[in-house]
Write a protein that holds these residues in place. Sequence first.
Motif: not given
Length: 686
Positions: A114-124, A132-139, A108-111, A74-78
């Motif tokens: 982590l989601a902020n990091s994923l937005v940056d990852m896809f941007s890069k 935008r898909l990840v961003f819209d999923g952030i609660r 973990y996608v709505s965390d 199992d993965h974790d957020k870190l």
Amino acid sequence: MVLRLPTNSSPHLIFKYIDRSLNLGDVKSARNLFDKIPQPDIRAWTLLISAHTKHGFTAEAFDLYRKFRALDIDHDKLLLLSVAKACALLRNLSKANEVHGDAVRFGYVSDTCLANSLVDMFSKCGCVEKARLVFDGIRCKDVVSWTSMASCYVGHGLPRQGLVTFREMVFCGITPNSMSLSSTLPACAELRDKNSGRQIHGFIVRNGLEGNMFVTSALVNMYSSCSCLKQAQLVFDSMSRRDTVLWNVLMDAFFRNKDCEKGLALFYRMRNQGAELCISSWNTVIVGCTQNGKDELALHMTIETQDSGFKPNHITVTSILPACTNLEYLRGGKEIHGYAYRNGVTRDVSGMTALVLMYAKCGDLENSRRVFDTIGRKDIMTWNTMIAANSMHGNGKEVLAIFHRMLELGVKPNAITFAVVLSGCSHSRLVDEARSIFNSMEKDHFVEPMTEHYSCMVDVLSRAGCLEEAYRFIREIPIEPSASAWGALLAACRVYKHVELGRIAANKLFEIEPHNPGNYVQFYNLLVNAKLWDEASEIRKRMRDHRVMKTPGRSWVQVRDRVYTFVAGDTRNKESNKIHSFLAEIGEKMRLAGYKPNTEFVLQDVNQEEKEESLCSHSEKLAVAFGIMGLKGERTIRVFKNLRICVDCHNAIKFMAKIVGVEIIVRDSLRFHHFRDGSCSCNDFW
């Protein structure tokens, strides 16, 4: 330093040694220690992946992650955070999708973090949609979430969406931080939206963020891009620290907005205050001088660049060549070409294209062709430049050959391509070819004809003597005919002695360009040639009434390292007596060879002998004579003139070239004339 591991060490102790190795920057030893752990836990995996990313081993970091995935743990957020950073640096969308898939799978996608990091990852990785898909999923979106998304838009050429995202963030009650502001201000700069920029500036002042260098730098850039130079300088002067980039940004803004003196003053201030100069600083001032007509100063700055210990790069070469082109400074251009060759700068397409243009405009078409042939991957600008080079030298057939070769290679022509091709056809009177190419623009290449294309077609028809067809063509143009179109018709009417059409064209030109002296002179010459003396006198009177002054003719020639300029009747040159003696001597030889002075268009009311003496003092004749006198084994003379060469000078130079046995190249306001063996490349039509 190599850490020795005691035998039979526990995983906990090994982990401590791994941590110590990483603190020492020894990733290799840490990896060796990690491999000794029988079943490393997720904390060890995360630590090692993060370390590899931190020390630049991003590919190895992702390889470790794939090994971890194979264990089906199992993965974790870190862990996902550490590998998302590696993917961002790798800029690999396929790998980024794997990480995102795991984040979704393990919930973990709505965390937010982590989601902020994923937005940056896809941007890069260049995938705005996934970001935008990840961003819209952030609660629970925080300031980092909004900033990452806005920055993503701005960084991928979508400044308006970036600005909208920033406004949505403020509307949602999130207070922007310095990163939000410095990421959004470039959107205002790109959109030239000074009102939004000023609003953000107000927020910065109210919240005491003027001391942040990144924010104030973005403000200077925004105001500079919006041409608000006073505000840009105020912000710049208020800063306690300024980096080199900021100096260059403001300096470039002054130059772009035609405030050359302030741009130069800022450059000298930069030097005097001990600010760190870089090659970009020198390039900025060289480009600025060239753009503002200070070509000689640009050349001087290039020399200073080297004297200051900086090595000119491909940008320097591309920036300084237009100065040589504008000055017709062939020797300087050759020296720059030599420097580019010796220093491996010849791989830059823009620099090589600038060389093609420099040689062509300095009258050396042969070297222009040679440079063109050495360019491997030619872009559309390179092809256009070579076509234009042959066009200005009157090589219509070669223009068409290059154009068709370009099409065969699959290069898509643009509006500039068709303008230079049609111009080449006009100089060589290739009427049928020009018609075919003009008709193919929209039909085959989806390029809509513009004013310059219609004007070129009028010129093609006019030069070929199809004056009635040219006039019909003008009347059928779907947009307002330009002065160039009417001017082409008037020029041809002078050559073909068509007074009625010439009168129509002239009257149109007097409406469009009432203060252009060339139009009055052309029409005057047409009337004089038709012996319509009264009407010709009226044109002279009209010029006086409208205070239209004929532009003085000026010719120049380079002999050795100096450029010598002449005007009609010039006696300033210390060799003036020798020049006139030479012209008198060669004039006798020309008469014996069949030369007869053409005095039709001499404006002075004087007798025939005085008219002939007046012709002998025209600036182009003086420059050619001085060039011949200065020959030291060279076989070519290059003379430049600011106006159209007169009929008599054109005829005289043909004889001079044949008698002296050299090639004389004269560039007037319309084209290049190559005089060889008693004939001219224009076939006596210009």
